[in-house]
Design a protein around this motif. Structure first.
Motif, short mmCIF file in Angstrom:
data_model
loop_
_atom_site.label_atom_id
_atom_site.label_comp_id
_atom_site.label_asym_id
_atom_site.label_seq_id
_atom_site.Cartn_x
_atom_site.Cartn_y
_atom_site.Cartn_z
N ARG A 44 0.83 -1.22 0.00
CA ARG A 44 0.00 0.00 0.00
C ARG A 44 0.85 1.25 0.00
NH1 ARG A 44 -5.28 0.02 0.30
NH2 ARG A 44 -6.37 -1.68 1.27
N ARG A 45 0.56 2.14 -0.92
CA ARG A 45 1.19 3.46 -1.03
C ARG A 45 2.72 3.40 -1.13
NH1 ARG A 45 -3.32 3.73 1.64
NH2 ARG A 45 -4.79 5.42 1.51
N ALA A 46 3.27 2.27 -1.55
CA ALA A 46 4.73 2.14 -1.68
C ALA A 46 5.17 2.30 -3.13
CB ALA A 46 5.20 0.79 -1.13
N TYR A 47 4.28 2.70 -4.01
CA TYR A 47 4.61 2.84 -5.42
C TYR A 47 5.29 4.19 -5.68
CZ TYR A 47 0.20 5.47 -5.49
OH TYR A 47 -0.80 6.36 -5.24
N LEU A 48 5.98 4.25 -6.82
CA LEU A 48 6.64 5.50 -7.21
C LEU A 48 5.68 6.42 -7.96
CD1 LEU A 48 10.04 4.10 -8.50
CD2 LEU A 48 9.53 5.09 -6.25
N SER A 49 4.85 5.83 -8.81
CA SER A 49 3.94 6.65 -9.61
C SER A 49 2.77 5.80 -10.08
CB SER A 49 4.67 7.23 -10.82
OG SER A 49 3.86 8.16 -11.49
N ARG A 50 1.64 6.48 -10.34
CA ARG A 50 0.45 5.80 -10.84
C ARG A 50 -0.23 6.72 -11.83
NH1 ARG A 50 -3.17 3.66 -6.31
NH2 ARG A 50 -1.91 1.82 -6.65
N GLN A 51 -0.71 6.11 -12.92
CA GLN A 51 -1.51 6.85 -13.90
C GLN A 51 -2.79 6.08 -14.17
OE1 GLN A 51 0.49 8.04 -17.53
NE2 GLN A 51 2.37 8.50 -16.42
N ARG A 52 -3.88 6.81 -14.26
CA ARG A 52 -5.16 6.23 -14.66
C ARG A 52 -5.50 6.78 -16.03
NH1 ARG A 52 -5.80 6.51 -8.97
NH2 ARG A 52 -6.61 4.55 -8.17
N ILE A 53 -5.56 5.89 -17.02
CA ILE A 53 -5.80 6.28 -18.40
C ILE A 53 -7.22 5.87 -18.79
CG2 ILE A 53 -5.07 5.97 -20.80
CD1 ILE A 53 -2.65 5.13 -18.15
N PRO A 54 -8.09 6.83 -19.15
CA PRO A 54 -9.43 6.46 -19.61
C PRO A 54 -9.33 5.51 -20.80
CG PRO A 54 -9.27 8.83 -19.24
CD PRO A 54 -7.88 8.27 -19.14
N LEU A 55 -10.10 4.45 -20.75
CA LEU A 55 -10.04 3.45 -21.81
C LEU A 55 -10.97 3.85 -22.95
CD1 LEU A 55 -8.47 0.89 -22.23
CD2 LEU A 55 -10.37 -0.38 -21.30
N ARG A 56 -10.39 4.10 -24.13
CA ARG A 56 -11.15 4.51 -25.31
C ARG A 56 -11.06 3.46 -26.42
NH1 ARG A 56 -12.58 8.57 -22.73
NH2 ARG A 56 -11.41 10.45 -22.26
N ALA A 57 -10.28 2.40 -26.17
CA ALA A 57 -10.11 1.28 -27.10
C ALA A 57 -9.72 0.06 -26.25
CB ALA A 57 -9.03 1.61 -28.12
N ALA A 58 -9.45 -1.07 -26.89
CA ALA A 58 -9.07 -2.28 -26.14
C ALA A 58 -7.65 -2.21 -25.62
CB ALA A 58 -9.25 -3.50 -27.03
N SER A 59 -6.96 -1.10 -25.90
CA SER A 59 -5.60 -0.93 -25.40
C SER A 59 -5.42 0.52 -24.94
CB SER A 59 -4.57 -1.28 -26.47
OG SER A 59 -4.67 -0.39 -27.55
N ALA A 60 -4.38 0.73 -24.14
CA ALA A 60 -4.07 2.07 -23.63
C ALA A 60 -2.57 2.18 -23.45
CB ALA A 60 -4.78 2.32 -22.31
N GLU A 61 -2.06 3.42 -23.46
CA GLU A 61 -0.63 3.63 -23.28
C GLU A 61 -0.39 4.72 -22.23
OE1 GLU A 61 3.15 5.04 -25.89
OE2 GLU A 61 1.98 3.36 -26.67
N ALA A 62 0.59 4.46 -21.37
CA ALA A 62 1.02 5.42 -20.36
C ALA A 62 2.50 5.69 -20.59
CB ALA A 62 0.81 4.87 -18.96
N CYS A 63 2.94 6.88 -20.19
CA CYS A 63 4.35 7.23 -20.31
C CYS A 63 4.78 7.89 -19.00
CB CYS A 63 4.58 8.18 -21.48
SG CYS A 63 6.32 8.57 -21.76
#
Length: 133
Positions: A44-63
């Motif tokens: 819990r809360r030990a991550y470096l970063s998190r992104q939530r990407i709205p899904l607009r297709a069957a795939s998504a990309e984060a950078c």
């Protein structure tokens, strides 16, 4: 760690994460990056970063804009109902899609940190992760 397009993004390497295999286009894909400490992975809360990407297709990309090259690990899940929680069914099994860096197997329980750890060199890295349901 900031998104690549953020004004606060450091000049370090870029980690691009492509998540594929969503069973339906709904909610978001949550991508969480962890550092090199095995005990911090999925804590819990030990991550470096998190992104939530709205899904607009069957795939998504984060950078992610990293401050330095090094070892990292990734966990993702398809938050189909967009409640910002990884939902489970009555017996504790995942009710939403999930995946890990290196497409680490999860046949019995969670993968070992050694199976999800990968190195990002100074020039950056791409990681493809397939959702499992």
């Amino acid at each position: 760690m900031a998104p690549c397009a953020s004004a606060e993004a450091p000049a370090g390497p870029r980690l691009r994460v492509e998540v594929t295999g969503a069973r339906r286009v709904a909610g978001n894909v949550t991508v969480t990056v962890y550092g090199p400490r095995p005990e911090a992975f999925l804590a819990r809360r030990a991550y470096l970063s998190r992104q939530r990407i709205p899904l607009r297709a069957a795939s998504a990309e984060a950078c992610f804009a990293l401050s330095a090259a090094g070892d990292y690990a990734i966990a993702v899940y398809h938050d189909e109902n967009d409640d910002h929680d990884f939902n489970r069914n009555l017996i504790g099994m995942p009710a939403e899609g999930y995946g890990f860096s290196n497409d680490a197997p999860t046949t019995v329980g969670l993968p070992d940190f050694a199976d999800v750890r990968f190195t990002v060199p100074a020039e950056g890295r791409r990681m493809a992760i397939r959702l499992r349901y």
